[in-house]
Design an enzyme around this catalytic site. Structure first.
Site, PDB file in Angstrom:
ATOM      1  N   GLY A   8       3.988   1.980   4.066  1.00  0.00           N
ATOM      2  CA  GLY A   8       5.255   1.949   3.816  1.00  0.00           C
ATOM      3  C   GLY A   8       6.110   3.129   4.283  1.00  0.00           C
ATOM      4  N   GLY A  11       9.596   2.825   5.551  1.00  0.00           N
ATOM      5  CA  GLY A  11      10.795   2.112   4.503  1.00  0.00           C
ATOM      6  C   GLY A  11      11.653   3.323   4.035  1.00  0.00           C
ATOM      7  CG  ASP A  13      11.301   4.570  -2.077  1.00  0.00           C
ATOM      8  OD1 ASP A  13      12.519   4.582  -1.669  1.00  0.00           O
ATOM      9  OD2 ASP A  13      10.984   4.225  -3.163  1.00  0.00           O
ATOM     10  CB  ALA A  85       3.073  -0.853   2.162  1.00  0.00           C
ATOM     11  CB  SER A 129       9.062  -2.559  -9.209  1.00  0.00           C
ATOM     12  OG  SER A 129      10.208  -2.865  -9.528  1.00  0.00           O
ATOM     13  CD  GLU A 131      13.519  -6.870 -10.375  1.00  0.00           C
ATOM     14  OE1 GLU A 131      14.763  -6.240 -10.057  1.00  0.00           O
ATOM     15  OE2 GLU A 131      13.633  -7.899 -10.436  1.00  0.00           O
ATOM     16  CE1 TYR A 153       8.717  -5.946  -4.838  1.00  0.00           C
ATOM     17  CE2 TYR A 153       9.800  -5.910  -7.055  1.00  0.00           C
ATOM     18  CZ  TYR A 153       9.246  -5.205  -5.959  1.00  0.00           C
ATOM     19  OH  TYR A 153       9.190  -3.970  -5.921  1.00  0.00           O
TER      20      TYR A 153
END
Ligand code: NAP
Ligand code: G4F
Length: 334
Positions: A8, A11, A13, A85, A129, A131, A153
């Site tokens: 990742g 991206g 981060d 990622a 996360s 989330e 997700y």
């Protein structure tokens, strides 16, 4: 020289973390996906001196391809692996649940398996996360708060969280989770709500756009600055033992409050420009997130620095520069 492997890396981060690791003297290997166009815009500035032996190397790979991940890990033999990622957009995960799970859940397992076969397994960081707390069962959320995922997700991230814990317990691998609450920056993807707002508000200010269509304005998030949060990511792997840490500002603000900050800073009244469009609603929403980063503060010595207001202004200033350039091009008919 310590070697880090970052998934990742292209991206938000990945770019800030790579900056930090290079400053600390690491050799950094980043996995990038093959794409028909260049997408390394967030890290291009990190190649400075063409004559210097590069300490940043990119290698093609994909979290959906386990064989490829195994060869990369065995070729590079990194000391630390940062798994950043992901298909990271919650709304998109409802449209692409299988792909999201393949990347965000099975992708982590593929990487853990590649790492397990190393003679001296690397330390492993998993980008978990907030989330995962979803329909929260307590406020604020700590490392002990049970998860209640509300999207493909979030369910995929919860799977990866537990696989990371299990590889630590089953095989003695140094594998840690950073449970990061929302973090933003001028490099944030343009479809996440904060950046969508700062892009639109600055364009509206310069007459380049008339309206901004958004979804749920009442959702509350604990928003911090990505530049601060990558320091926490690094500290998680420098701790004397592997563990799980909440990384947050300890404050919660609504989308409305973010609109107030950004449009207020530009001396505009957002109510004249913002319209709610149901197409941005999610089948199940996460209404309220507020972290408690007390453990990270105590054990890692980490604390969020950039405030909510400073973050909104930093992003608005950066997007104003982009909008000003767009305006020059528009005025010259390009
Ligand atoms: P981001 O900007 O969306 O970056 C995601 C990165 O993952 C990109 O480099 C992307 O590559 C890469 N990627 C996507 N699918 C891949 C695949 N199948 N194989 C290999 N690479 C793939 O996300 P971010 O905001 O930097 O977040 C970093 C990580 O932290 C993510 O795992 C995210 O879920 C998690 N997280 C983020 C936040 C937040 O608020 N930002 C909070 C908690 C956790 P391309 O450039 O090719 O698309
Ligand atoms: O900016 P968002 O899309 O971020 P969300 O869903 O919280 O996810 C981000 O943070 C997570 C950490 O908690 C990461 F794990 C994840 O990878 C990602 O980085 O939406 C924030 C809130 C939501 O409640 C959403 O419903 O804003 C609300 N919202 C309102 N209008 C909108 C919009 N979100 C988006 N993306 N676009 C809108 O027009």
């Amino acid at each position: 020289m310590r070697k880090a492997l970052v998934t990742g890396i292209t991206g938000q981060d990945g770019s800030y973390l790579t900056e930090l690791l290079l400053k600390k003297g690491y050799e950094v290997w980043g996995i990038i996906r093959r794409s028909s166009s260049f997408h390394t815009g967030r890290i291009d500035h990190l190649y400075k001196d063409p004559h210097e032996k590069p300490r940043l190397r990119l290698i093609y790979g994909d979290l959906t391809d386990g064989g490829n991940l195994s060869s990369i890990v065995s070729e590079i033999q990194p000391d630390e692996i940062y798994n950043l990622a992901a298909q990271s957009h919650v709304k998109v995960s409802f449209q692409m649940p299988i792909y999201t799970v393949n990347t965000d859940a099975l992708g982590t397992l593929r990487l853990l398996e590649a790492l397990r076969s190393m003679k001296r397994p690397a330390k492993f960081y998993q980008a978990s996360s907030s989330e995962m707390y979803g329909k929260v069962v307590e406020i604020p959320q700590t490392e002990k708060t049970p998860f209640y995922p509300r999207s493909p997700y979030a369910a995929a991230k919860a799977y990866s969280f537990w696989q990371t814990v299990n590889y630590r317990e089953a095989y003695g691998i140094f594998a840690s989770n950073g449970i990061l609450f929302n973090h933003e920056s001028p490099r944030r993807g343009e479809t996440f709500v904060t950046r969508k707002i700062t892009r639109a508000a600055t364009r509206i200010k310069l007459g380049l756009q008339e309206k901004l269509f958004l979804g749920n304005l009442d959702a509350r998030r604990d928003w911090g600055y990505a530049g601060d949060y990558v320091e926490a990511i690094w500290l998680v792997l420098q701790h004397d033992k592997s563990d799980d840490f909440v990384i947050a500002t300890n404050e919660s603000h609504s989308v409305r409050e973010f609109l107030d900050e950004v449009f207020g800073y530009l001396e505009l009244d957002w109510k004249k420009y913002v319209e709610v469009d149901e197409k941005y609603f999610r089948p199940t929403e996460v209404d309220f997130l507020q972290g408690d980063a007390g453990k990270a503060e105590k054990l890692l010595g980490w604390k969020s620095k950039v405030t909510f207001k400073e973050l909104a202004r930093m992003m608005t200033d950066a997007d104003m520069k982009i909008a000003e350039n767009e305006k020059i091009l528009a005025d010259h008919g390009r």
